[in-house]
Structure formats: structure tokens, C-alpha cells
Design a protein around this motif. Structure first.
Motif, mmCIF file in Angstrom:
data_model
loop_
_atom_site.group_PDB
_atom_site.id
_atom_site.type_symbol
_atom_site.label_atom_id
_atom_site.label_comp_id
_atom_site.label_asym_id
_atom_site.label_seq_id
_atom_site.Cartn_x
_atom_site.Cartn_y
_atom_site.Cartn_z
ATOM 1 N N ALA A 176 0.692 -5.411 -5.383
ATOM 2 C CA ALA A 176 0.279 -4.041 -5.668
ATOM 3 C C ALA A 176 0.621 -3.628 -7.092
ATOM 4 O O ALA A 176 -0.172 -2.953 -7.764
ATOM 5 C CB ALA A 176 0.943 -3.091 -4.667
ATOM 6 N N SER A 177 1.774 -4.034 -7.588
ATOM 7 C CA SER A 177 2.185 -3.660 -8.944
ATOM 8 C C SER A 177 1.278 -4.289 -9.996
ATOM 9 O O SER A 177 0.974 -3.672 -11.022
ATOM 10 C CB SER A 177 3.644 -4.077 -9.186
ATOM 11 N N GLN A 178 0.838 -5.511 -9.734
ATOM 12 C CA GLN A 178 -0.024 -6.198 -10.692
ATOM 13 C C GLN A 178 -1.459 -5.664 -10.659
ATOM 14 O O GLN A 178 -2.226 -5.903 -11.592
ATOM 15 C CB GLN A 178 -0.036 -7.708 -10.395
ATOM 16 N N THR A 179 -1.810 -4.960 -9.582
ATOM 17 C CA THR A 179 -3.199 -4.482 -9.458
ATOM 18 C C THR A 179 -3.276 -2.954 -9.405
ATOM 19 O O THR A 179 -4.305 -2.400 -9.004
ATOM 20 C CB THR A 179 -3.844 -5.057 -8.176
ATOM 21 N N GLY A 237 -6.491 -4.556 -5.555
ATOM 22 C CA GLY A 237 -5.218 -4.626 -4.846
ATOM 23 C C GLY A 237 -5.377 -4.466 -3.349
ATOM 24 O O GLY A 237 -4.797 -5.228 -2.551
ATOM 25 N N TYR A 238 -6.166 -3.482 -2.938
ATOM 26 C CA TYR A 238 -6.395 -3.279 -1.513
ATOM 27 C C TYR A 238 -7.051 -4.502 -0.868
ATOM 28 O O TYR A 238 -6.666 -4.930 0.228
ATOM 29 C CB TYR A 238 -7.290 -2.050 -1.307
ATOM 30 N N LEU A 239 -8.038 -5.060 -1.545
ATOM 31 C CA LEU A 239 -8.724 -6.223 -0.983
ATOM 32 C C LEU A 239 -7.816 -7.451 -0.923
ATOM 33 O O LEU A 239 -7.884 -8.226 0.036
ATOM 34 C CB LEU A 239 -9.974 -6.534 -1.811
ATOM 35 N N VAL A 297 0.833 -1.203 0.000
ATOM 36 C CA VAL A 297 0.000 0.000 0.000
ATOM 37 C C VAL A 297 0.867 1.252 0.000
ATOM 38 O O VAL A 297 0.698 2.147 -0.823
ATOM 39 C CB VAL A 297 -0.956 0.008 1.213
ATOM 40 N N GLY A 298 1.813 1.319 0.938
ATOM 41 C CA GLY A 298 2.601 2.523 1.095
ATOM 42 C C GLY A 298 3.496 2.856 -0.077
ATOM 43 O O GLY A 298 3.700 4.038 -0.391
ATOM 44 N N SER A 299 4.009 1.832 -0.765
ATOM 45 C CA SER A 299 4.960 2.070 -1.856
ATOM 46 C C SER A 299 4.299 2.195 -3.221
ATOM 47 O O SER A 299 4.839 2.858 -4.100
ATOM 48 C CB SER A 299 5.994 0.940 -1.900
ATOM 49 N N VAL A 300 3.165 1.532 -3.420
ATOM 50 C CA VAL A 300 2.583 1.471 -4.764
ATOM 51 C C VAL A 300 1.143 1.987 -4.800
ATOM 52 O O VAL A 300 0.832 2.961 -5.492
ATOM 53 C CB VAL A 300 2.637 0.036 -5.331
ATOM 54 N N LEU A 301 0.238 1.334 -4.090
ATOM 55 C CA LEU A 301 -1.184 1.643 -4.243
ATOM 56 C C LEU A 301 -1.518 3.058 -3.783
ATOM 57 O O LEU A 301 -2.243 3.792 -4.474
ATOM 58 C CB LEU A 301 -2.032 0.621 -3.475
#
Length: 414
Positions: free
Chosen positions: A170-173, A180-182, A41-45
Motif C-alpha cells: 500500500a505504501s508503494q502504491t 494498490g487495491y488491485l 487498505v485500512g491503514s494506508v490506502l
């Protein structure tokens, strides 16, 4: 204790071995899932979502969201730990924290304003720290002292494993943020269910006597009044601040500063860089710890690794290219992993009093948490005021070099 345990203690220990190994694997899974949420979450999403909402103000927005949410994380961890101690149970807090985080992540994936993103991430940070506090307490509850070293090593591997898994998910979503969050929330909830299902709570212990604010402040000041401990605290704080000032903005650095290959998106680049960095970190964590034990030398490992972390920040400045970023990530991972592993050993050797070890290690944790609160604000101000990411790299490097110098005044460790 039963008669069999009195007569055959070694047989009893052997019978508990598979159970202890299973528990430690569950702890590795729990810590890895937690760190997957934090890094994914912190780095991507989160940076992706903020950039979609406010492309022009993304740097400032991310700094505010990251800094405020870190305050929630720092506050809720000791509060949840104290409540867990008071009830004498861990599983309700593990399950409750993970499931509440899943709900918070679902909310975060559904919002479309920077304010609601900030509120959602604060909720997730708060609930994940409830989970973290209870999971961390399982080690002293359930792992015997003779196995604590092994348990600590496995817990430490949660960062490279969880960090890699989290960024990969996260990168794939990144183009389907809610998914991604879910997924990340589901990983944490699944790990919590496994740990709580196979790890029963220990019998309730007597609660610790309450400690007033004045007594806690006095304890904090007394620990920092010790010469060697104070310098270890300063060195750790500088190193963590330098590291997270840069790493919090890695996605934006890849998007705005680094010259990527034509068909490589920033999120895809993150999915490559993170395993590279985390793999290097895992290697140096193990190697640094073993070699410092074998040679009985700590300061040289801590000082050189902090100095290396400072020097390698020059690489993306002079070579803002994809190969340059790969080299930087590898060397930075090696440096940070070795520093954190051996510096922890240094701290245990310079604790002011053995009977206050748990309290003083808690004081040291402020050198981990505090800089992570400050880092987003500092990084955002530097990038905005000085116009770009080159000054940010140079600041991160300078802080790490100062962290290397802070090890020199320590007298009680070779």
C-alpha cells in the motif's frame, strides 16, 4: 479405515505429515493475504483516498467509514460461517469470498466520493469475512487435535507477515490507489486459488441443529455470568479498543502530529513503522507464550503487557518526533503481541464449561470485533471534539491500563 491403516497406524500418520505441513503453510498464506488486505487498505490506502477526497473532514469521514464497515464485517463472519457449515463445503466460500473481494477492491479504487468509498469498503469487509470464516473453519476440519497448537501458531503469524506485506504494498502504491487495491485483491485471490486447489473439501458433515435467537442470547448471558470469564472478556475488550483507537489513525497521526524527517512522507514512514511493530509483535507472541507455559504464570504476562501498552502511549505525546514514534511502535508491538498470545491462554483456562468451549470462544470474539466497531467513532469524536491527537493517545493508554487492571479479579489462573 483401510487394512494398512489398521496394521500400520504410525506409518499412515507419517505419510500424512508432509500433507499436513503443506496444508498449514497454505493456511499461513491464506491468513497472511487476508490480513494484508485489512492492514494495507485500512491503514494506508483508505485513509489516503479519503484525505484526497475531503482533506478538511478526513478524520470524521474515516471514523464513519471504519465504524460502519466494521458492522458489516462482524455480521457477515458468523453468517458466512453458518452457511458454510450448512453446505458442508469450504472451497466455494473461500474462492467466492476472495474473488468478490477483488471485485470490491477494484470498485473501491475507481470511486471519487466519500459515500462510494464507504459503500466499497463495506462490500470488501463483507466479502473478506466470507473468505475469513471459511478459511478459519479449515483448521478444525482438516488439522488433527494434536497439531492444533502448531496450526494456531502459524495462523497467528499471519498478522505480522500479512500486516507488513500489506502496508509495504500500500505504501508503494499510495499515489496509484487503483493499482494498490488491485494488487492486494490479487494477493488474496491467488492465496484462495492455491488453498482451494491443493486442499480438497472434507466429506459433508451433518448440519448442526438450528439455534433460536433467544437461545443464543441466553448462551451469551450465561457465559458472561461466569466471574473469571466476564473479567477476561472485559480486559480483552478494553485492550482492543485502546489499541485500535490509536492505530486506525496512524497515517493521519504521522501527517498531522509527528515531526517527520524532511524527505520522509507519511506513507513511507508507515512502511518503516509497520515492519518494526509487527516484528516486535511476532517476537513477543512467541516469547510470551513459551515463557508463560514454562513458568505456569499467565496473569503477570497479561497484566504487564497491557500496562506497558498503556504507558507507551505517552511517548508520542511528550516526544512527537520520528524517533519517538519508532520507540512507541516497537514497545506497543511487543505489548500487544504478548497480551494477545497469553490472554488467549488465560481465556481457555477460564471457560465456564468444556463442552461449550466453541460457543464461549465465539462469545469472546465479540470482545475483539465489538471494540473495532466502536473505535473509529470514538477516535473520530475525540480528535474532533478535543482538537488533536494528544487526547487520542491518552485515551488509548487509559483504556489499556484499565485492561491491565481487569486481569486482577480473575481467580482461576495464576
Amino acid at each position: 479405515m483401510t487394512t494398512d491403516e489398521l496394521i500400520h497406524p504410525k506409518l499412515t500418520e507419517a505419510a500424512h505429515e508432509p500433507r499436513q505441513r503443506g496444508l498449514m503453510l497454505l493456511l499461513l498464506l491464506a491468513n497472511s493475504s487476508m490480513l494484508a488486505v485489512y492492514t494495507g487498505v485500512g491503514s494506508v490506502l483508505l485513509p489516503t483516498q479519503i484525505a484526497q477526497i475531503d482533506p478538511a473532514g478526513k478524520v470524521t469521514d474515516l471514523g464513519i467509514v471504519g465504524g460502519v464497515s466494521a458492522v458489516f464485517a462482524t455480521a457477515f463472519n458468523p453468517i458466512a460461517g453458518a452457511l458454510s457449515d450448512r453446505t458442508g463445503r469450504r472451497n466455494p466460500w473461500i474462492l467466492g469470498g476472495a474473488l468478490a473481494s477483488l471485485a470490491g477492491l477494484a470498485f473501491l479504487g475507481s470511486v471519487r466520493t466519500a459515500l462510494l468509498v464507504g459503500i466499497g469498503w463495506c462490500l470488501v469487509q463483507a466479502t473478506m469475512n466470507v473468505y475469513q470464516a471459511a478459511v478459519t473453519a479449515v483448521v478444525p476440519d482438516r488439522i488433527p487435535p494434536v497439531r492444533r497448537g502448531t496450526a494456531s501458531a502459524l495462523v497467528g503469524l499471519g498478522l505480522p507477515i500479512g500486516g507488513t506485506v500489506g502496508v509495504m504494498i500500500a505504501s508503494q502504491t499510495a499515489e496509484r490507489l487503483q493499482v494498490g487495491y488491485l494488487m492486494l485483491g490479487g494477493v488474496a485471490a491467488g492465496a484462495a486459488l492455491l488453498l482451494a486447489g491443493f486442499c480438497r473439501d472434507v466429506p459433508r458433515r451433518e448440519p448442526s441443529p438450528p439455534v433460536s435467537r433467544r437461545e443464543r442470547l441466553a448462551a451469551f448471558l450465561s457465559a458472561l455470568s461466569h466471574h473469571d470469564f466476564r473479567w477476561a472478556f472485559i480486559g480483552r475488550a478494553l485492550m482492543v479498543l485502546g489499541y485500535f483507537s490509536v492505530m486506525a489513525y496512524q497515517l493521519y497521526i504521522l501527517d498531522d502530529h509527528i515531526e517527520l524527517p524532511r524527505k520522509l512522507a507519511p506513507t513511507e514512514a508507515m512502511a518503516i513503522l509497520t515492519p518494526v511493530s509487527m516484528g516486535a509483535m511476532a517476537v513477543s507472541t512467541v516469547a510470551g507464550g513459551l515463557l508463560s507455559d514454562r513458568w505456569n504464570r499467565r496473569k503477570v504476562f497479561v497484566g504487564l503487557s497491557a500496562a506497558l501498552a498503556g504507558l507507551v502511549t505517552v511517548i508520542p505525546v511528550v516526544s512527537p518526533t520520528w524517533p519517538g514514534m519508532l520507540l512507541f511502535s516497537t514497545l506497543n508491538g511487543l505489548a500487544f503481541g504478548c497480551f494477545m498470545a497469553v490472554d488467549t491462554a488465560v481465556v481457555t483456562l477460564v471457560l465456564p464449561r468444556a463442552q461449550d468451549a466453541a460457543r464461549d470462544m465465539g462469545v469472546l470474539n465479540m470482545a475483539n470485533a465489538g471494540p473495532q466497531i466502536v473505535a473509529p467513532f470514538v477516535a473520530s469524536a475525540v480528535v474532533t471534539a478535543l482538537g488533536g491527537y494528544t487526547p487520542l493517545f491518552l485515551l488509548g493508554g487509559a483504556l489499556s491500563l484499565l485492561g491491565a487492571l481487569a486481569i486482577l479479579p480473575i481467580r482461576g489462573v495464576r
